[in-house]
Design a protein around this motif. Structure first.
Motif, PDB file in Angstrom:
ATOM      1  N   PHE A  56      37.559  35.776  35.800  1.00 17.97           N
ATOM      2  CA  PHE A  56      36.897  35.331  36.977  1.00 17.97           C
ATOM      3  C   PHE A  56      36.307  36.355  37.792  1.00 17.97           C
ATOM      4  CE2 PHE A  56      40.843  32.870  35.645  1.00 17.97           C
ATOM      5  CZ  PHE A  56      40.185  31.500  35.562  1.00 17.97           C
ATOM      6  N   TYR A  57      35.131  35.866  38.095  1.00 16.77           N
ATOM      7  CA  TYR A  57      34.137  36.648  39.257  1.00 16.77           C
ATOM      8  C   TYR A  57      33.909  36.089  40.338  1.00 16.77           C
ATOM      9  CZ  TYR A  57      33.196  39.957  35.422  1.00 16.77           C
ATOM     10  OH  TYR A  57      33.461  40.763  34.280  1.00 16.77           O
ATOM     11  N   ARG A  58      33.749  37.059  41.458  1.00 16.12           N
ATOM     12  CA  ARG A  58      33.338  36.592  42.904  1.00 16.12           C
ATOM     13  C   ARG A  58      31.904  36.858  43.389  1.00 16.12           C
ATOM     14  NH1 ARG A  58      34.278  40.799  46.327  1.00 16.12           N
ATOM     15  NH2 ARG A  58      35.526  42.328  45.566  1.00 16.12           N
ATOM     16  N   LYS A  59      31.363  36.522  44.034  1.00 19.36           N
ATOM     17  CA  LYS A  59      30.146  36.904  44.860  1.00 19.36           C
ATOM     18  C   LYS A  59      30.651  38.313  45.853  1.00 19.36           C
ATOM     19  CE  LYS A  59      26.228  34.529  44.124  1.00 19.36           C
ATOM     20  NZ  LYS A  59      25.075  35.040  43.992  1.00 19.36           N
ATOM     21  N   GLU A  60      29.776  39.273  45.794  1.00 20.82           N
ATOM     22  CA  GLU A  60      30.299  40.089  46.590  1.00 20.82           C
ATOM     23  C   GLU A  60      30.642  39.995  48.156  1.00 20.82           C
ATOM     24  OE1 GLU A  60      28.639  44.766  47.004  1.00 20.82           O
ATOM     25  OE2 GLU A  60      27.415  43.427  46.780  1.00 20.82           O
ATOM     26  N   ASN A  61      29.940  38.863  48.783  1.00 24.59           N
ATOM     27  CA  ASN A  61      30.578  38.653  49.954  1.00 24.59           C
ATOM     28  C   ASN A  61      31.643  37.758  49.983  1.00 24.59           C
ATOM     29  OD1 ASN A  61      29.135  36.259  49.066  1.00 24.59           O
ATOM     30  ND2 ASN A  61      27.642  36.209  50.358  1.00 24.59           N
ATOM     31  N   ASN A  62      32.055  37.387  48.761  1.00 23.08           N
ATOM     32  CA  ASN A  62      33.254  36.687  48.801  1.00 23.08           C
ATOM     33  C   ASN A  62      34.543  37.596  48.831  1.00 23.08           C
ATOM     34  OD1 ASN A  62      35.534  35.047  48.311  1.00 23.08           O
ATOM     35  ND2 ASN A  62      34.603  33.953  46.368  1.00 23.08           N
ATOM     36  N   LYS A  63      35.213  37.654  50.097  1.00 20.31           N
ATOM     37  CA  LYS A  63      36.240  38.561  50.184  1.00 20.31           C
ATOM     38  C   LYS A  63      37.567  38.319  49.699  1.00 20.31           C
ATOM     39  CE  LYS A  63      33.147  41.481  51.916  1.00 20.31           C
ATOM     40  NZ  LYS A  63      32.471  42.457  51.144  1.00 20.31           N
ATOM     41  N   VAL A  64      37.694  37.154  48.688  1.00 24.51           N
ATOM     42  CA  VAL A  64      39.147  36.875  48.510  1.00 24.51           C
ATOM     43  C   VAL A  64      39.997  38.001  47.640  1.00 24.51           C
ATOM     44  CG1 VAL A  64      38.154  35.856  46.340  1.00 24.51           C
ATOM     45  CG2 VAL A  64      40.457  35.222  47.078  1.00 24.51           C
TER      46      VAL A  64
ATOM     47  N   ASP B 172      25.454  41.413  41.994  1.00 23.68           N
ATOM     48  CA  ASP B 172      26.774  41.262  43.089  1.00 23.68           C
ATOM     49  C   ASP B 172      27.743  40.438  42.685  1.00 23.68           C
ATOM     50  OD1 ASP B 172      25.369  38.661  42.789  1.00 23.68           O
ATOM     51  OD2 ASP B 172      25.076  38.605  44.879  1.00 23.68           O
ATOM     52  N   LEU B 173      27.954  39.969  41.568  1.00 25.36           N
ATOM     53  CA  LEU B 173      29.248  39.365  40.893  1.00 25.36           C
ATOM     54  C   LEU B 173      30.320  40.626  40.784  1.00 25.36           C
ATOM     55  CD1 LEU B 173      27.997  36.436  38.509  1.00 25.36           C
ATOM     56  CD2 LEU B 173      28.767  36.409  40.838  1.00 25.36           C
ATOM     57  N   LYS B 174      31.442  40.447  41.446  1.00 19.77           N
ATOM     58  CA  LYS B 174      32.524  41.404  41.039  1.00 19.77           C
ATOM     59  C   LYS B 174      33.624  40.870  40.346  1.00 19.77           C
ATOM     60  CE  LYS B 174      29.939  44.259  43.308  1.00 19.77           C
ATOM     61  NZ  LYS B 174      29.366  45.458  42.558  1.00 19.77           N
TER      62      LYS B 174
ATOM     63  N   ASP C 202      35.765  29.506  44.970  1.00 15.03           N
ATOM     64  CA  ASP C 202      34.439  29.372  44.900  1.00 15.03           C
ATOM     65  C   ASP C 202      34.094  30.669  43.935  1.00 15.03           C
ATOM     66  OD1 ASP C 202      31.727  29.050  45.152  1.00 15.03           O
ATOM     67  OD2 ASP C 202      31.426  30.282  46.936  1.00 15.03           O
ATOM     68  N   LEU C 203      34.626  30.528  42.457  1.00 15.95           N
ATOM     69  CA  LEU C 203      34.446  31.661  41.599  1.00 15.95           C
ATOM     70  C   LEU C 203      33.651  31.382  40.528  1.00 15.95           C
ATOM     71  CD1 LEU C 203      38.334  32.336  40.894  1.00 15.95           C
ATOM     72  CD2 LEU C 203      36.530  33.589  42.419  1.00 15.95           C
ATOM     73  N   PHE C 204      32.866  32.361  39.770  1.00 18.57           N
ATOM     74  CA  PHE C 204      32.388  32.139  38.778  1.00 18.57           C
ATOM     75  C   PHE C 204      33.015  32.774  37.752  1.00 18.57           C
ATOM     76  CE2 PHE C 204      29.496  32.749  42.121  1.00 18.57           C
ATOM     77  CZ  PHE C 204      28.083  32.315  41.877  1.00 18.57           C
ATOM     78  N   VAL C 205      32.678  32.221  36.230  1.00 18.17           N
ATOM     79  CA  VAL C 205      33.688  32.271  35.246  1.00 18.17           C
ATOM     80  C   VAL C 205      32.756  32.904  34.131  1.00 18.17           C
ATOM     81  CG1 VAL C 205      34.795  31.382  33.514  1.00 18.17           C
ATOM     82  CG2 VAL C 205      34.869  30.441  35.709  1.00 18.17           C
ATOM     83  N   LEU C 206      33.319  33.971  33.545  1.00 26.98           N
ATOM     84  CA  LEU C 206      32.878  34.819  32.137  1.00 26.98           C
ATOM     85  C   LEU C 206      33.495  34.226  31.109  1.00 26.98           C
ATOM     86  CD1 LEU C 206      30.857  36.759  30.558  1.00 26.98           C
ATOM     87  CD2 LEU C 206      32.721  38.232  31.361  1.00 26.98           C
ATOM     88  N   ASP C 207      32.920  33.588  30.175  1.00 29.94           N
ATOM     89  CA  ASP C 207      33.591  32.930  29.176  1.00 29.94           C
ATOM     90  C   ASP C 207      33.074  34.051  27.818  1.00 29.94           C
ATOM     91  OD1 ASP C 207      34.292  31.808  26.568  1.00 29.94           O
ATOM     92  OD2 ASP C 207      33.156  29.978  26.905  1.00 29.94           O
ATOM     93  N   PRO C 208      34.211  34.762  27.326  1.00 26.42           N
ATOM     94  CA  PRO C 208      33.790  35.894  26.363  1.00 26.42           C
ATOM     95  C   PRO C 208      33.399  35.327  25.053  1.00 26.42           C
ATOM     96  CG  PRO C 208      35.748  36.418  27.570  1.00 26.42           C
ATOM     97  CD  PRO C 208      35.481  35.084  28.208  1.00 26.42           C
ATOM     98  N   GLN C 209      33.883  34.091  24.706  1.00 26.27           N
ATOM     99  CA  GLN C 209      33.475  33.346  23.349  1.00 26.27           C
ATOM    100  C   GLN C 209      32.164  33.122  23.389  1.00 26.27           C
ATOM    101  OE1 GLN C 209      37.856  33.197  24.444  1.00 26.27           O
ATOM    102  NE2 GLN C 209      36.265  31.969  25.610  1.00 26.27           N
TER     103      GLN C 209
ATOM    104  N   GLU D  13      26.640  35.740  30.809  1.00 31.91           N
ATOM    105  CA  GLU D  13      26.949  36.308  32.295  1.00 31.91           C
ATOM    106  C   GLU D  13      27.693  35.266  32.888  1.00 31.91           C
ATOM    107  OE1 GLU D  13      23.500  35.713  35.145  1.00 31.91           O
ATOM    108  OE2 GLU D  13      23.632  37.651  34.052  1.00 31.91           O
ATOM    109  N   PRO D  14      28.570  35.785  33.734  1.00 37.05           N
ATOM    110  CA  PRO D  14      29.478  34.784  34.514  1.00 37.05           C
ATOM    111  C   PRO D  14      28.738  33.542  35.184  1.00 37.05           C
ATOM    112  CG  PRO D  14      30.112  37.288  34.909  1.00 37.05           C
ATOM    113  CD  PRO D  14      28.952  37.153  34.320  1.00 37.05           C
ATOM    114  N   ILE D  15      28.900  32.615  35.338  1.00 38.50           N
ATOM    115  CA  ILE D  15      28.251  31.325  35.619  1.00 38.50           C
ATOM    116  C   ILE D  15      29.320  30.472  36.599  1.00 38.50           C
ATOM    117  CG2 ILE D  15      26.395  31.561  34.027  1.00 38.50           C
ATOM    118  CD1 ILE D  15      27.648  28.975  32.803  1.00 38.50           C
ATOM    119  N   LYS D  16      28.502  29.639  37.184  1.00 34.23           N
ATOM    120  CA  LYS D  16      29.443  28.527  37.797  1.00 34.23           C
ATOM    121  C   LYS D  16      29.461  27.239  37.039  1.00 34.23           C
ATOM    122  CE  LYS D  16      30.536  29.236  42.139  1.00 34.23           C
ATOM    123  NZ  LYS D  16      29.878  28.323  43.248  1.00 34.23           N
ATOM    124  N   TYR D  17      30.825  26.881  36.399  1.00 36.07           N
ATOM    125  CA  TYR D  17      31.026  25.638  35.717  1.00 36.07           C
ATOM    126  C   TYR D  17      31.432  24.433  36.415  1.00 36.07           C
ATOM    127  CZ  TYR D  17      30.971  28.625  31.517  1.00 36.07           C
ATOM    128  OH  TYR D  17      30.581  29.661  30.451  1.00 36.07           O
TER     129      TYR D  17
END
Length: 289
Positions: free
Chosen positions: A7-15, A69-71, A103-110, A114-118
């Protein structure tokens, strides 16, 4: 062999990681077992999966994992392959809620990329596609057991809602779980539930009912139990059942009426003679024809 997500977040997403862990622990049956693992276990359905915290910077390929900017949140998700489809149906409902909440992006290693919004349901479809392929590939080698997907999904749904139904009906009724039986000498799985004596009872659509008789004799109580086909139960006691959404039910008013018929039903066989009980993690919905 498992399906993993990061799971990845935008840099401005401070979660923060602790906020995500706290949220996961609010979900029923999902709790932290160690400092690093938040485990989901549903005893009623047999479904399990987990979220895991990992240390960033330990991977030699970290420089190649720069997504601008995805962290990286340092949190991943894991679910095994070679499982019934309902493992994914139940598990990815949690994943979708989690992604939406933060509000996360997901990297699917399979998959490459890159991480995307699903969108909701897309990750489930991805897991099901791979699960089908791997289940078929290893079916014979791993001596897996097959359960028809329609029957499998019905059993899961009934078990998933069992506790809610039991609470609604109160302890006056017996709401059974559905168990799985591997028929001797085959790869096929059949379903069964238990009916203790002739008490008010919810009957799901199963292959067999394990009935448990306690018949009063002159100076003793005779106990007998064994398997009876679902169709036999309906044939002999069907008039005392009322139909509900996806199950049948015997109400207390009919308890004494069914007693003599229940005690006279002929038991066709025992579990030991017919097959053996099997856990859901040994069952798949796909096999090579």
């Amino acid at each position: 062999m498992s399906f993993d997500l990061n799971f990845y977040r935008k840099e401005n997403n401070k979660v923060k990681i602790n906020e995500m862990v706290e949220f996961l622990n609010t979900i029923p049956m999902l709790e932290s077992k160690t400092e690093d693992q938040i485990v989901y276990e549903n005893e009623a359905t047999g479904v399990f999966c987990l979220f895991e915290i990992y240390e960033m910077g330990e991977n030699e390929d970290d420089e190649e994992m720069d997504f601008g900017d995805l962290k990286d949140t340092s949190l991943c998700f894991n679910i095994n392959y070679v499982r019934p489809n309902f493992f994914g149906i139940e598990s990815f409902e949690i994943v979708d809620k989690f992604i939406e909440k933060f509000d996360l992006f997901v990297l699917d290693p399979q998959a490459e990329g890159e991480p995307i919004k699903y969108k909701k349901g897309e990750l489930l479809k991805s897991w099901i596609k791979s699960n089908e392929k791997i289940s078929k590939s290893y079916f014979k080698e791993w001596e897996l057991n097959y359960l028809d997907i329609e029957k499998s999904n019905y059993s899961w749904k009934f078990c998933y809602n069992k506790n809610v139904l039991q609470e609604k009906l109160t302890e006056e009724y017996f709401v059974p779980n559905i168990f799985y039986l591997n028929k001797n000498g085959t790869e096929n799985v059949e379903t069964l539930c238990v009916w203790p004596e002739h008490i008010p009872f919810v009957l799901p659509k199963v292959d067999f009912v394990l009935i448990q008789k306690r018949i009063k004799k002159l100076f003793r109580i005779k106990e007998e139990s064994g398997l009876v086909k679902y169709e036999t139960i309906i044939e002999q006691l069907g008039e005392y059942f009322e139909n509900e959404n996806d199950y049948k039910i015997v109400h207390p008013k009919n308890e004494e009426k069914i007693k003599p018929i229940f005690n006279s039903i002929e038991i066709s066989t025992t579990i030991e003679k017919y097959g053996k009980g099997i856990s859901v993690d040994k069952i798949v919905n796909y096999k090579d024809e």
